[in-house]
Scaffold this active site. Structure first.
Site, short mmCIF file in Angstrom:
data_model
loop_
_atom_site.label_atom_id
_atom_site.label_comp_id
_atom_site.label_asym_id
_atom_site.label_seq_id
_atom_site.Cartn_x
_atom_site.Cartn_y
_atom_site.Cartn_z
CE1 TYR A 34 1.15 -0.13 4.38
CE2 TYR A 34 -0.01 1.96 4.34
CZ TYR A 34 0.86 1.09 4.96
OH TYR A 34 1.45 1.44 6.15
NE ARG A 53 6.94 4.41 0.66
CZ ARG A 53 6.66 5.27 1.62
NH1 ARG A 53 7.60 5.58 2.51
NH2 ARG A 53 5.48 5.83 1.73
NE ARG A 105 -5.89 -19.53 3.98
CZ ARG A 105 -4.96 -20.31 4.53
NH1 ARG A 105 -4.87 -21.56 4.16
NH2 ARG A 105 -4.13 -19.83 5.43
CE LYS A 152 3.16 3.35 3.20
NZ LYS A 152 3.29 3.47 4.64
CD GLU A 184 10.13 1.89 10.30
OE1 GLU A 184 10.06 2.86 9.53
OE2 GLU A 184 9.94 0.71 9.94
CG LEU A 208 8.32 2.54 4.68
CD1 LEU A 208 7.93 1.28 3.94
CD2 LEU A 208 7.08 3.36 5.01
C1 PLP Z 1 6.59 2.08 9.53
C2 PLP Z 1 6.63 3.44 8.90
N1 PLP Z 1 7.78 4.14 8.93
C3 PLP Z 1 7.87 5.37 8.40
C4 PLP Z 1 6.77 5.98 7.82
C5 PLP Z 1 6.90 7.36 7.24
O1 PLP Z 1 6.92 7.27 5.83
P1 PLP Z 1 6.46 8.47 4.91
O2 PLP Z 1 7.28 9.66 5.29
O3 PLP Z 1 6.75 7.98 3.53
O4 PLP Z 1 5.00 8.69 5.16
C6 PLP Z 1 5.56 5.29 7.75
C7 PLP Z 1 4.39 5.90 7.12
O5 PLP Z 1 3.32 5.37 7.11
C8 PLP Z 1 5.48 3.99 8.30
O6 PLP Z 1 4.34 3.28 8.27
#
Ligand code: PLP
Length: 291
Positions: A34, A53, A105, A152, A184, A208
């Site tokens: 997503y 991304r 499935r 993501k 993070e 991410l």
């Molecule tokens: C786990 C995670 N880290 C970092 C971010 C920040 O990413 P972005 O700046 O691309 O929104 C997100 C955003 O949803 C996230 O889910």
């Protein structure tokens, strides 16, 4: 009031009429990826970085977009969706999800030709100015996620559990700690300021690659703030002069307390404020007083 419009499998339709098969692999396996984009006055913010991304997430899990997207592709779909929802003005978010489609499935991939499910929705967005100006509290939690956090993926159970724990603790964000290192937040990139330098975890399998992360690092470098992309250890906590989290919807929000203890002076610090000012100046946005 007219129903919100969404895009699903080649059509725009009212949200209340949108249906996905119970055999969809997103539903059964979390087999999908997503993106969340932000739009201001009908313009998508940092859209190229989001599309890049998404392409990377798709590559990593061998997913492809459905055939027959309109000319202009995802960008055209997102803009059309904003317009159909009367979101051509003001602030909005666009959510995009792609799954491996509906099929009986089996753990392994479905038969060739199974059409991926593409879903987009758009919503009005109230910018969280209070968090940006006054700052937020955060807690730390063990990072129990897998080692492909650069994807993501819609598998967000560790993130949703962490956010809930944060909420129950009266905090806005949970910061994951893996082997003593702050990786993070549950939905944000984490930055610390130590001795005037900006420190954040390097890109790689444990975080991410945040779109806002790149924007913030570029602004810091342009402002002459030293930048270190290196593991940030929890044991360095006493030396954090400032801490902030950043994301597409939050922008930059100071973290004024971590696990109930003040960070630095316990209020938004000067480097965070300078980066916030630079962030809004770059967008031509006049924020409410940042203090
Ligand atoms: C786990 C995670 N880290 C970092 C971010 C920040 O990413 P972005 O700046 O691309 O929104 C997100 C955003 O949803 C996230 O889910």
């Amino acid at each position: 009031m007219s129903s919100a419009q969404v895009y699903l499998d080649g059509h725009f339709l009212p949200l209340t009429e949108a249906r996905v098969s119970v055999e969809d692999r997103g539903f059964l396996f979390g087999d999908g990826v997503y993106e969340v984009l932000r739009a201001s006055a009908g313009r998508l913010y940092e859209e190229e970085a989001h599309w890049r991304r998404l392409a990377s997430s798709c590559r990593e899990v061998a997913l492809t977009l459905p055939e027959g997207l309109p000319a202009g592709g995802l960008r055209a779909l997102a803009l059309e969706l904003l317009a159909r929802n009367g979101l051509g003005e003001g602030e909005a978010t666009v959510y995009l999800q792609l799954t491996r489609g509906a099929a009986p499935r089996t753990h392994h991939f479905p038969p060739p030709g199974t059409r991926p499910t593409l879903y987009l929705s758009a919503a009005a967005f109230a910018p969280p100015w209070e968090a940006r100006t006054r700052g937020v509290q955060a807690i730390t939690l063990p990072d129990v996620r897998w080692s492909r956090c650069n994807i993501k993926s819609i598998n967000l159970l560790p993130n949703t559990l962490a956010k809930q724990r944060a909420r129950e603790a009266g905090a806005a964000e949970a910061v994951f700690v893996r082997d003593g290192v702050l990786t993070e937040g549950a939905s944000t990139t984490v930055f610390a300021v130590l001795d005037g330098a900006l420190v954040t975890h390097p890109n790689g399998p444990h975080i991410l690659p945040g779109v806002t992360r790149d924007v913030v690092l570029a602004l810091a470098r342009a402002a002459g703030i030293p930048v270190h992309e290196r593991p940030l250890r929890l044991e360095e906590r006493e030396h954090f002069d400032e801490l902030f989290v950043a994301s597409t919807t939050l922008d930059l929000a100071p973290v004024v307390a971590l696990d109930g203890q003040p960070v630095g002076a316990g209020r938004p610090g000067p480097v965070t404020r300078a980066l916030q000012q630079a962030f809004y100046a770059a967008q031509g946005v006049t924020p409410p007083t940042l203090g």
